[in-house]
Design a protein around this motif. Sequence first.
Motif, PDB file in Angstrom:
ATOM      1  N   LEU A  52       1.229  -1.239   0.011  1.00 25.02           N
ATOM      2  CA  LEU A  52       0.319  -0.351   0.052  1.00 25.02           C
ATOM      3  C   LEU A  52       1.221   1.528  -0.107  1.00 25.02           C
ATOM      4  O   LEU A  52       0.991   1.985  -0.763  1.00 25.02           O
ATOM      5  CB  LEU A  52      -0.965  -0.017   1.011  1.00 25.02           C
ATOM      6  N   MET A  53       1.874   1.416   1.132  1.00 24.15           N
ATOM      7  CA  MET A  53       2.371   2.208   1.077  1.00 24.15           C
ATOM      8  C   MET A  53       3.691   2.895  -0.369  1.00 24.15           C
ATOM      9  O   MET A  53       3.585   3.849  -1.590  1.00 24.15           O
ATOM     10  CB  MET A  53       4.202   2.015   1.968  1.00 24.15           C
ATOM     11  N   GLU A  54       4.216   1.311  -1.086  1.00 25.78           N
ATOM     12  CA  GLU A  54       4.570   1.854  -2.456  1.00 25.78           C
ATOM     13  C   GLU A  54       3.403   2.005  -3.404  1.00 25.78           C
ATOM     14  O   GLU A  54       3.952   2.656  -4.543  1.00 25.78           O
ATOM     15  CB  GLU A  54       4.944   0.495  -2.601  1.00 25.78           C
ATOM     16  N   PHE A  55       2.575   1.651  -3.199  1.00 24.94           N
ATOM     17  CA  PHE A  55       1.463   1.654  -4.808  1.00 24.94           C
ATOM     18  C   PHE A  55       1.012   3.584  -4.448  1.00 24.94           C
ATOM     19  O   PHE A  55       1.169   4.098  -6.067  1.00 24.94           O
ATOM     20  CB  PHE A  55       0.622   1.140  -4.332  1.00 24.94           C
ATOM     21  N   PHE A  56       0.895   4.214  -3.685  1.00 19.59           N
ATOM     22  CA  PHE A  56       0.455   5.432  -3.545  1.00 19.59           C
ATOM     23  C   PHE A  56       1.520   6.171  -3.003  1.00 19.59           C
ATOM     24  O   PHE A  56       1.700   7.482  -3.400  1.00 19.59           O
ATOM     25  CB  PHE A  56      -0.734   5.260  -1.930  1.00 19.59           C
ATOM     26  N   GLY A  57       2.547   6.059  -2.426  1.00 19.89           N
ATOM     27  CA  GLY A  57       3.816   6.921  -2.330  1.00 19.89           C
ATOM     28  C   GLY A  57       3.577   7.034  -0.674  1.00 19.89           C
ATOM     29  O   GLY A  57       2.631   7.329   0.049  1.00 19.89           O
ATOM     30  N   TYR A  58       4.992   6.829  -0.135  1.00 20.62           N
ATOM     31  CA  TYR A  58       4.639   7.098   1.634  1.00 20.62           C
ATOM     32  C   TYR A  58       3.762   8.438   2.241  1.00 20.62           C
ATOM     33  O   TYR A  58       2.650   8.210   2.947  1.00 20.62           O
ATOM     34  CB  TYR A  58       5.704   7.246   1.902  1.00 20.62           C
ATOM     35  N   GLU A  59       3.622   9.704   1.612  1.00 24.70           N
ATOM     36  CA  GLU A  59       3.095  10.209   1.880  1.00 24.70           C
ATOM     37  C   GLU A  59       1.091  10.857   1.707  1.00 24.70           C
ATOM     38  O   GLU A  59       0.638  10.410   2.464  1.00 24.70           O
ATOM     39  CB  GLU A  59       3.164  12.358   1.929  1.00 24.70           C
ATOM     40  N   GLN A  60       1.288  10.152   0.827  1.00 23.97           N
ATOM     41  CA  GLN A  60      -0.418  10.020  -0.345  1.00 23.97           C
ATOM     42  C   GLN A  60      -0.687   8.852   0.387  1.00 23.97           C
ATOM     43  O   GLN A  60      -2.248   9.015   1.116  1.00 23.97           O
ATOM     44  CB  GLN A  60       0.106  10.003  -1.959  1.00 23.97           C
ATOM     45  N   ALA A  61       0.213   7.523   0.805  1.00 25.85           N
ATOM     46  CA  ALA A  61      -0.981   6.622   1.038  1.00 25.85           C
ATOM     47  C   ALA A  61      -0.954   6.482   2.533  1.00 25.85           C
ATOM     48  O   ALA A  61      -1.576   6.421   3.215  1.00 25.85           O
ATOM     49  CB  ALA A  61       0.340   5.378   1.543  1.00 25.85           C
ATOM     50  N   LEU A  62      -0.540   7.702   3.950  1.00 25.68           N
ATOM     51  CA  LEU A  62      -0.871   8.135   5.248  1.00 25.68           C
ATOM     52  C   LEU A  62      -1.868   8.938   5.071  1.00 25.68           C
ATOM     53  O   LEU A  62      -2.402   8.423   6.039  1.00 25.68           O
ATOM     54  CB  LEU A  62       0.635   8.293   5.847  1.00 25.68           C
ATOM     55  N   MET A  63      -1.748   9.364   4.250  1.00 30.08           N
ATOM     56  CA  MET A  63      -3.067  10.201   4.372  1.00 30.08           C
ATOM     57  C   MET A  63      -4.556  10.024   3.535  1.00 30.08           C
ATOM     58  O   MET A  63      -5.640   9.882   4.317  1.00 30.08           O
ATOM     59  CB  MET A  63      -2.671  11.297   3.179  1.00 30.08           C
ATOM     60  N   ALA A  64      -3.689   8.324   3.064  1.00 34.41           N
ATOM     61  CA  ALA A  64      -4.742   8.026   2.405  1.00 34.41           C
ATOM     62  C   ALA A  64      -5.695   6.769   3.781  1.00 34.41           C
ATOM     63  O   ALA A  64      -7.159   7.243   3.366  1.00 34.41           O
ATOM     64  CB  ALA A  64      -4.544   7.119   1.172  1.00 34.41           C
ATOM     65  N   LEU A  65      -4.986   6.521   4.309  1.00 34.67           N
ATOM     66  CA  LEU A  65      -5.897   6.230   5.652  1.00 34.67           C
ATOM     67  C   LEU A  65      -6.756   6.805   6.551  1.00 34.67           C
ATOM     68  O   LEU A  65      -7.334   6.059   6.757  1.00 34.67           O
ATOM     69  CB  LEU A  65      -4.105   5.428   6.578  1.00 34.67           C
ATOM     70  N   VAL A  66      -6.747   8.072   6.654  1.00 36.64           N
ATOM     71  CA  VAL A  66      -6.832   9.175   7.041  1.00 36.64           C
ATOM     72  C   VAL A  66      -8.177   9.320   5.758  1.00 36.64           C
ATOM     73  O   VAL A  66      -9.757  10.048   6.328  1.00 36.64           O
ATOM     74  CB  VAL A  66      -6.301  10.251   7.898  1.00 36.64           C
ATOM     75  N   ASP A  67      -8.721   9.379   4.984  1.00 36.60           N
ATOM     76  CA  ASP A  67      -9.070  10.361   3.539  1.00 36.60           C
ATOM     77  C   ASP A  67     -10.024   9.405   3.241  1.00 36.60           C
ATOM     78  O   ASP A  67     -11.519   9.389   3.147  1.00 36.60           O
ATOM     79  CB  ASP A  67      -7.798  10.936   2.502  1.00 36.60           C
ATOM     80  N   GLU A  68      -9.267   8.415   3.341  1.00 37.24           N
ATOM     81  CA  GLU A  68      -9.954   6.784   2.248  1.00 37.24           C
ATOM     82  C   GLU A  68      -9.915   5.521   2.738  1.00 37.24           C
ATOM     83  O   GLU A  68      -9.512   4.805   1.947  1.00 37.24           O
ATOM     84  CB  GLU A  68      -9.705   6.897   1.109  1.00 37.24           C
ATOM     85  N   PRO A  69     -10.036   5.585   3.677  1.00 37.20           N
ATOM     86  CA  PRO A  69      -9.493   4.073   4.960  1.00 37.20           C
ATOM     87  C   PRO A  69     -10.335   3.228   3.843  1.00 37.20           C
ATOM     88  O   PRO A  69      -9.355   1.891   3.908  1.00 37.20           O
ATOM     89  CB  PRO A  69     -10.347   4.035   6.051  1.00 37.20           C
ATOM     90  N   GLY A  70     -11.971   3.164   3.121  1.00 38.84           N
ATOM     91  CA  GLY A  70     -11.920   2.145   2.676  1.00 38.84           C
ATOM     92  C   GLY A  70     -11.435   2.179   1.195  1.00 38.84           C
ATOM     93  O   GLY A  70     -11.376   0.731   1.156  1.00 38.84           O
ATOM     94  N   VAL A  71     -10.758   2.618   0.180  1.00 39.53           N
ATOM     95  CA  VAL A  71      -9.971   2.463  -0.565  1.00 39.53           C
ATOM     96  C   VAL A  71      -8.940   1.759  -0.029  1.00 39.53           C
ATOM     97  O   VAL A  71      -8.405   0.761  -0.874  1.00 39.53           O
ATOM     98  CB  VAL A  71      -9.505   3.653  -0.864  1.00 39.53           C
ATOM     99  N   CYS A  72      -8.225   1.659   0.983  1.00 42.51           N
ATOM    100  CA  CYS A  72      -7.354   1.084   1.450  1.00 42.51           C
ATOM    101  C   CYS A  72      -7.852  -0.403   1.796  1.00 42.51           C
ATOM    102  O   CYS A  72      -6.371  -1.061   1.542  1.00 42.51           O
ATOM    103  CB  CYS A  72      -6.836   1.650   2.881  1.00 42.51           C
ATOM    104  N   HIS A  73      -8.488  -0.232   2.582  1.00 50.45           N
ATOM    105  CA  HIS A  73      -9.178  -1.489   2.586  1.00 50.45           C
ATOM    106  C   HIS A  73      -9.151  -2.345   1.742  1.00 50.45           C
ATOM    107  O   HIS A  73      -8.516  -3.644   1.160  1.00 50.45           O
ATOM    108  CB  HIS A  73     -10.342  -1.604   3.696  1.00 50.45           C
ATOM    109  N   GLU A  74      -9.425  -1.878  -0.154  1.00 53.24           N
ATOM    110  CA  GLU A  74      -9.687  -2.574  -0.696  1.00 53.24           C
ATOM    111  C   GLU A  74      -8.538  -2.996  -1.227  1.00 53.24           C
ATOM    112  O   GLU A  74      -8.163  -4.170  -1.908  1.00 53.24           O
ATOM    113  CB  GLU A  74     -10.408  -1.550  -1.811  1.00 53.24           C
ATOM    114  N   ALA A  75      -7.305  -1.852  -0.927  1.00 52.31           N
ATOM    115  CA  ALA A  75      -5.905  -2.317  -1.591  1.00 52.31           C
ATOM    116  C   ALA A  75      -5.384  -3.407  -0.930  1.00 52.31           C
ATOM    117  O   ALA A  75      -4.922  -4.395  -1.516  1.00 52.31           O
ATOM    118  CB  ALA A  75      -5.797  -1.073  -2.102  1.00 52.31           C
ATOM    119  N   LEU A  76      -5.438  -3.444   0.027  1.00 54.25           N
ATOM    120  CA  LEU A  76      -5.052  -4.114   1.120  1.00 54.25           C
ATOM    121  C   LEU A  76      -5.255  -5.630   0.714  1.00 54.25           C
ATOM    122  O   LEU A  76      -5.056  -6.583   0.844  1.00 54.25           O
ATOM    123  CB  LEU A  76      -5.704  -3.759   2.419  1.00 54.25           C
ATOM    124  N   ASP A  77      -6.549  -5.299   0.946  1.00 59.14           N
ATOM    125  CA  ASP A  77      -6.895  -7.218  -0.132  1.00 59.14           C
ATOM    126  C   ASP A  77      -6.881  -7.911  -1.095  1.00 59.14           C
ATOM    127  O   ASP A  77      -6.432  -9.213  -1.002  1.00 59.14           O
ATOM    128  CB  ASP A  77      -8.859  -7.115   0.407  1.00 59.14           C
TER     129      ASP A  77
END
Length: 393
Positions: A184-209
């Motif tokens: 996930l971190m490499e997919f979005f890039g580190y800063e964007q991935a950490l923001m995504a955890l807050v802004d779009e947790p549903g997208v993160c869970h879909e990607a993590l799956d």
Amino acid sequence: MNHVEPDRVPVMCQLALGHYFLNCDYKPSDIWFDSEIFARALIELQQEYGFDGILLNLPGRPANWKEYLESHEQTGGDERLVWKCGMESIFPPDDNPQTYRPERKPLKRADYRSVDVNDPAMYRLGGYVWNTWHAPDLWDIDSQADLNDPATYPAWFTSALEQARKLSPDISIHAEVFSPFTHLMEFFGYEQALMALVDEPGVCHEALDAFTKMGLAQVEVYAAAKPDAILVSSAFAGAGFISRDMYKEFVAPYEDRIYKAIARNDVKSYVHTCGAIGDRLDLMSETSVDGIDTLDPPPLGTVNFQEAKSKYGDRFFFKGNLDAVNEMLDADDKTFDQAVMQRIKIGKPNSGYILSSACSVAPHVKPERLKRLAELATHFGQYRIIRDKQIHI
């Protein structure tokens, strides 16, 4: 790893790739991209340093990888590889290479605000591929191939592992897959991935799956090659990046699926998480992982090894805890010896400890210092008296 008493505390450090570049007689690019040379380099230093095992932390490569090159030249102390796909890789003599788009532009990552995780093209983006496959592209794997299917992975994917086994069949040989959270971190890039955890947790869970399914496929492919263990590399899951609550939500459940798959293949699992993990050892103990790597002590991390061994020594096997900077790279000989002897004293009882640096051994650590690890383990890490053999330290 089985908590069975060996003859002595085993020794096995993960060496930075830059250490191989400096101490082996191969070009850095050949170590990085040639599976046979990569395996040979790992075995050569394993034998020189007296280590009991190796970690193959690069996937295999196709034997014809040079056919993907447009040019290859030496520029000063660096190697410069230009690929037919347009990318450029720069290899310094003592550190990991960096890869760029033309004109040294950064590689592309996915955008969490618009990503379609079901689109195979997303998993071919240069920034993601380079930082997970460590290659400019996926070589001869079809662009529409399903990376969740073990049958997708070519025979070359395990070529380094198989070559290492041929070269040294009696040592402990470990493969590596990335944690879904690392993907996930490499997919979005580190800063964007950490923001995504807050802004779009549903997208993160879909990607993590999706990344978990990919990891499960890679476990099956590696397990067929019979490694002794599979490391789950999870460098971003410590307190320096995310809280305990985020660890419970975004890391533990997905990694646990990977650990269970490794166990089903009768292979040992362990996890490598750098830095501050002292506040989440209990959460790790609730997963199915067999062992924990790194265990960085202060000031690099937050693990008190004596407390961890006392509380979790029967639950996990441990590997690491030697401060790779202050006790290995920068320490004088006395400080280094004392640190090693302390870790042996703490880790040795009831087995379950592998003497090692916490994180990777830095490129410029002297070979003599690494040889000293095995000498100290032989002298101070014995579980049984060796008869008819004189040991000189």
